[in-house]
Design a protein around this motif. Structure first.
Motif, short mmCIF file in Angstrom:
data_model
loop_
_atom_site.label_atom_id
_atom_site.label_comp_id
_atom_site.label_asym_id
_atom_site.label_seq_id
_atom_site.Cartn_x
_atom_site.Cartn_y
_atom_site.Cartn_z
N UNK A 48 -26.87 -26.68 10.99
CA UNK A 48 -26.26 -25.80 11.99
C UNK A 48 -24.81 -26.13 12.30
N UNK A 49 -24.28 -27.14 11.63
CA UNK A 49 -22.86 -27.47 11.80
C UNK A 49 -21.99 -26.40 11.15
N UNK A 50 -20.73 -26.34 11.56
CA UNK A 50 -19.78 -25.38 10.95
C UNK A 50 -19.74 -25.54 9.44
N UNK A 51 -19.77 -26.78 9.00
CA UNK A 51 -19.91 -27.11 7.57
C UNK A 51 -21.21 -27.92 7.47
N UNK A 52 -22.29 -27.33 6.96
CA UNK A 52 -23.59 -28.01 6.97
C UNK A 52 -23.52 -29.42 6.38
N UNK A 53 -24.01 -30.38 7.13
CA UNK A 53 -23.94 -31.78 6.75
C UNK A 53 -25.20 -32.17 5.98
N UNK A 54 -25.04 -32.72 4.78
CA UNK A 54 -26.23 -33.12 4.01
C UNK A 54 -26.86 -34.39 4.58
N UNK A 55 -28.10 -34.63 4.19
CA UNK A 55 -28.80 -35.86 4.60
C UNK A 55 -28.08 -37.07 4.01
N UNK A 56 -28.16 -38.16 4.75
CA UNK A 56 -27.62 -39.44 4.26
C UNK A 56 -28.60 -40.04 3.26
#
Length: 213
Positions: A44-52
């Motif tokens: 849901x971030x402006x630029x979707x953040x992948x899993x670490x």
């Protein structure tokens, strides 16, 4: 039922009972659902953040609440440069601890300052002296647009000493392997999931203390 069938059946039940009570091997921190959720994707971030990829991060640097007796008041940020930790001081001798990366030559500024303001998905503008050292950065002299490849990551917290911008930031990174190491250009870097969490907890004008060796 004859004696032979009874003995065979009883033995099978005993074996089944033994198998059923066997202990599972404990999960490694990188497999723990608690941390997998904490460092999971953030679509849901402006630029979707992948899993670490937690296999690339020493578990000592996973976010957690720890004992941290300190004279600093609750709400203060403390950067422990030698040990590569950032603490958010809490009440009752506790702190929320984040693993961080620091500059190649150590975090060259130390002392007391404040987080003047925060930005989500900030633009990165390299200092002129950095552009002079690395001519390939010339195209970003007036700023690199926000995004996953931006060196400041998902959030940046801007450190001011009095009314002066120190040019140091607490910011996010996609480079999991860099947490706990001295590799950046001088700022304090956290995993994107951690810097998003931290930025949600601290207001503007939060005091920050940077400890040197």
């Amino acid at each position: 039922m004859n004696r032979r069938h009874f003995v065979t059946g009883a033995a099978s039940l005993m074996l089944a009972g033994c198998v059923g009570t066997q202990q599972r091997a404990p999960l490694s921190p990188a497999q723990d659902p608690y941390y997998l959720t904490m460092y999971g994707p953030q679509p849901n971030e402006e630029f979707p953040v992948p899993a670490v990829d937690l296999n690339k991060v020493d578990p000592a640097y996973y976010r957690r609440v720890v004992d941290y007796p300190t004279p600093e008041r609750a709400g203060t940020l403390v950067v422990d440069t030698p040990n590569r930790y950032l603490y958010l001081v809490m009440e009752n001798g506790k702190a929320l601890r984040y693993g961080c990366g620091i500059g190649r030559d150590g975090f060259s500024w130390g002392g007391r300052a404040r987080i003047a303001y925060k930005k989500a998905w900030p633009t990165w503008t390299p200092p002129s002296e950095m552009v002079d050292r690395q001519p390939e950065l010339e195209k970003f002299r007036n700023g690199m647009p926000p995004g996953l490849q931006n060196p400041l990551g998902a959030r940046a917290l801007y450190i001011f000493e009095g009314g002066r911008d120190t040019l140091y930031r607490v910011h996010g990174t996609l480079e999991e392997w860099s947490i706990g190491k001295a590799v950046s250009s001088g700022c304090v870097r956290l995993l994107n999931q951690d810097v998003i969490d931290l930025a949600s907890r601290v207001p503007n004008d939060t005091p920050i203390v940077v400890l040197q060796a």
